[in-house]
Design a protein around this motif. Structure first.
Motif, PDB file in Angstrom:
ATOM      1  N   ASP A 113       0.870  -1.183   0.174  1.00 45.04           N
ATOM      2  CA  ASP A 113      -0.162   0.021   0.000  1.00 45.04           C
ATOM      3  C   ASP A 113       0.897   1.151  -0.017  1.00 45.04           C
ATOM      4  O   ASP A 113       0.251   2.450  -0.422  1.00 45.04           O
ATOM      5  CB  ASP A 113      -0.982   0.007   1.178  1.00 45.04           C
ATOM      6  N   GLU A 114       2.044   1.139   0.296  1.00 37.53           N
ATOM      7  CA  GLU A 114       3.118   2.271   0.369  1.00 37.53           C
ATOM      8  C   GLU A 114       3.241   2.714  -1.083  1.00 37.53           C
ATOM      9  O   GLU A 114       3.704   3.866  -1.146  1.00 37.53           O
ATOM     10  CB  GLU A 114       4.269   1.567   1.133  1.00 37.53           C
ATOM     11  N   LEU A 115       3.062   2.132  -2.039  1.00 30.71           N
ATOM     12  CA  LEU A 115       3.037   2.364  -3.342  1.00 30.71           C
ATOM     13  C   LEU A 115       1.977   3.004  -4.231  1.00 30.71           C
ATOM     14  O   LEU A 115       1.983   3.399  -5.182  1.00 30.71           O
ATOM     15  CB  LEU A 115       3.657   1.068  -4.301  1.00 30.71           C
ATOM     16  N   ARG A 116       0.804   3.060  -3.506  1.00 29.38           N
ATOM     17  CA  ARG A 116      -0.321   3.581  -4.063  1.00 29.38           C
ATOM     18  C   ARG A 116      -0.473   4.806  -4.435  1.00 29.38           C
ATOM     19  O   ARG A 116      -1.037   5.146  -5.754  1.00 29.38           O
ATOM     20  CB  ARG A 116      -1.573   3.338  -2.984  1.00 29.38           C
ATOM     21  N   PRO A 117       0.591   5.839  -4.154  1.00 29.13           N
ATOM     22  CA  PRO A 117       0.329   7.151  -4.622  1.00 29.13           C
ATOM     23  C   PRO A 117       1.379   7.307  -5.892  1.00 29.13           C
ATOM     24  O   PRO A 117       0.984   8.093  -6.766  1.00 29.13           O
ATOM     25  CB  PRO A 117       1.258   7.978  -3.630  1.00 29.13           C
ATOM     26  N   LEU A 118       2.130   6.308  -6.260  1.00 25.77           N
ATOM     27  CA  LEU A 118       2.810   6.130  -7.622  1.00 25.77           C
ATOM     28  C   LEU A 118       1.739   6.091  -8.647  1.00 25.77           C
ATOM     29  O   LEU A 118       2.237   6.227  -9.891  1.00 25.77           O
ATOM     30  CB  LEU A 118       3.679   5.094  -7.579  1.00 25.77           C
ATOM     31  N   LEU A 150       1.356 -10.961  -6.417  1.00 24.55           N
ATOM     32  CA  LEU A 150       1.422 -10.291  -5.072  1.00 24.55           C
ATOM     33  C   LEU A 150       0.291 -10.587  -4.036  1.00 24.55           C
ATOM     34  O   LEU A 150      -0.866 -10.790  -4.559  1.00 24.55           O
ATOM     35  CB  LEU A 150       1.592  -8.853  -5.346  1.00 24.55           C
ATOM     36  N   GLU A 151       0.683 -10.905  -2.745  1.00 23.83           N
ATOM     37  CA  GLU A 151      -0.315 -10.832  -1.765  1.00 23.83           C
ATOM     38  C   GLU A 151      -0.509  -9.432  -1.189  1.00 23.83           C
ATOM     39  O   GLU A 151       0.547  -8.965  -0.741  1.00 23.83           O
ATOM     40  CB  GLU A 151       0.088 -11.806  -0.546  1.00 23.83           C
ATOM     41  N   CYS A 152      -1.506  -8.643  -1.598  1.00 23.97           N
ATOM     42  CA  CYS A 152      -1.890  -7.315  -1.497  1.00 23.97           C
ATOM     43  C   CYS A 152      -3.157  -6.918  -1.129  1.00 23.97           C
ATOM     44  O   CYS A 152      -4.039  -7.886  -1.347  1.00 23.97           O
ATOM     45  CB  CYS A 152      -0.951  -6.461  -2.471  1.00 23.97           C
ATOM     46  N   SER A 153      -3.482  -5.871  -0.782  1.00 20.62           N
ATOM     47  CA  SER A 153      -4.757  -5.483  -0.720  1.00 20.62           C
ATOM     48  C   SER A 153      -5.444  -5.083  -2.052  1.00 20.62           C
ATOM     49  O   SER A 153      -4.809  -5.114  -3.014  1.00 20.62           O
ATOM     50  CB  SER A 153      -4.762  -4.072   0.145  1.00 20.62           C
ATOM     51  N   ASP A 154      -6.711  -5.199  -2.010  1.00 19.46           N
ATOM     52  CA  ASP A 154      -7.666  -4.972  -3.223  1.00 19.46           C
ATOM     53  C   ASP A 154      -7.218  -3.525  -4.026  1.00 19.46           C
ATOM     54  O   ASP A 154      -7.309  -3.542  -4.854  1.00 19.46           O
ATOM     55  CB  ASP A 154      -9.035  -5.045  -2.991  1.00 19.46           C
TER      56      ASP A 154
END
Length: 272
Positions: A113-118, A150-154
């Motif tokens: 989720d750290e990457l979402r702003p990109l 990836l195991e990540c959020s929706d």
């Protein structure tokens, strides 16, 4: 000119090895050269995730595509850097495509989720040791390679265009890897030069075509289709059209690549 460009990048050999999935990856690569402009115009540009078992050709695919825009192949492990280190990497990337390896089973992990702003604004915050944080804009594009999705959020998953090159229905290579692996980077860069000169054409085409494609996808797949996924796929359809024009891609191959993009949208409507 189209045939000369196809010959310079060994396009027919590339398709013989990677098939329609490779064409979709190349279409994303075309857009990634102007990711910052596309984010400015449309407030988004998707991440690309290339998934495949060891030996499936992930590195071959990425190395080939990087030669198209004159980049030296390299891999960067997000998990082995601190959040501050990752921020510095994105801030200093310029308009480069950042290739990130995700090491399955690694003891170190990353909060995706750290990457979402990109995906949207491209905002990156750099914090100095003795001063306030500085906001810097990421002007590049992000590729993630991994053995498994990836195991990540929706929220993160909906920002990704996933290309799995080792599924049971994946293309069976019809040429040896050397056919594209030893591509001359100098000759291949003709693609990147042409794409760099075509920013206004690419951006204006997306402005016209993306809303239409997005509406078609929502009409076809209904309310279960995530709007962000619809936008990603609409951008990919527009980029596929641009690539088809640039390289005079045959209709049957363009249609096959389009089916793959439709599959991305369809799978988004199925509950996990």
């Amino acid at each position: 000119m189209q045939n000369e460009l196809k010959s310079a990048i060994r396009f027919n050999d590339f398709v013989a090895y990677f098939g329609a999935r490779g064409v979709v990856a190349m279409a994303w690569w075309l857009g990634a050269a102007h990711a910052a402009r596309i984010r400015e115009d449309q407030n988004s540009f998707p991440f690309l995730q290339i998934v495949g078992a060891a030996g499936s050709g992930k590195s071959l695919l990425v190395d080939y595509l990087q030669k198209l825009n004159g980049q030296t192949p390299y891999n960067y492990s997000l998990a082995h850097a601190s959040p501050a280190g990752r921020a510095r990497t994105f801030a200093s990337a310029g308009q480069r495509i950042v290739i990130c390896e995700n090491h399955d089973g690694s003891e170190q992990s990353i909060d995706w989720d750290e990457l979402r702003p990109l995906y949207n604004s491209g905002s990156v915050f750099i914090r100095s040791a003795d001063g306030p944080s500085e906001e810097v804009t990421f002007r590049g594009a992000l590729v993630i390679t991994a053995n498994q999705p990836l195991e990540c959020s929706d929220a993160v998953r909906s920002r990704i265009v996933l290309i799995d090159i080792s599924t049971t229905d994946a293309h069976t290579p019809r040429v040896r890897p050397e056919a594209i692996g030893n591509l001359n980077a100098g000759e291949a860069s003709a693609f990147g030069i042409k794409v760099a000169q075509s920013e206004d054409w690419i951006a204006s085409t997306l402005l016209v075509q993306v809303p239409a494609y997005q509406g078609q996808l929502i009409s076809k797949y209904g309310e279960n289709l995530n709007r962000r996924t619809a936008l990603n796929c609409a951008q990919m359809f527009a980029l596929l059209d641009l690539l088809s024009t640039l390289l005079s891609i045959p209709d049957d191959l363009r249609i096959e690549a389009g089916h793959f993009i439709h599959d991305i949208a369809f799978l988004d409507t199925i509950p996990y």
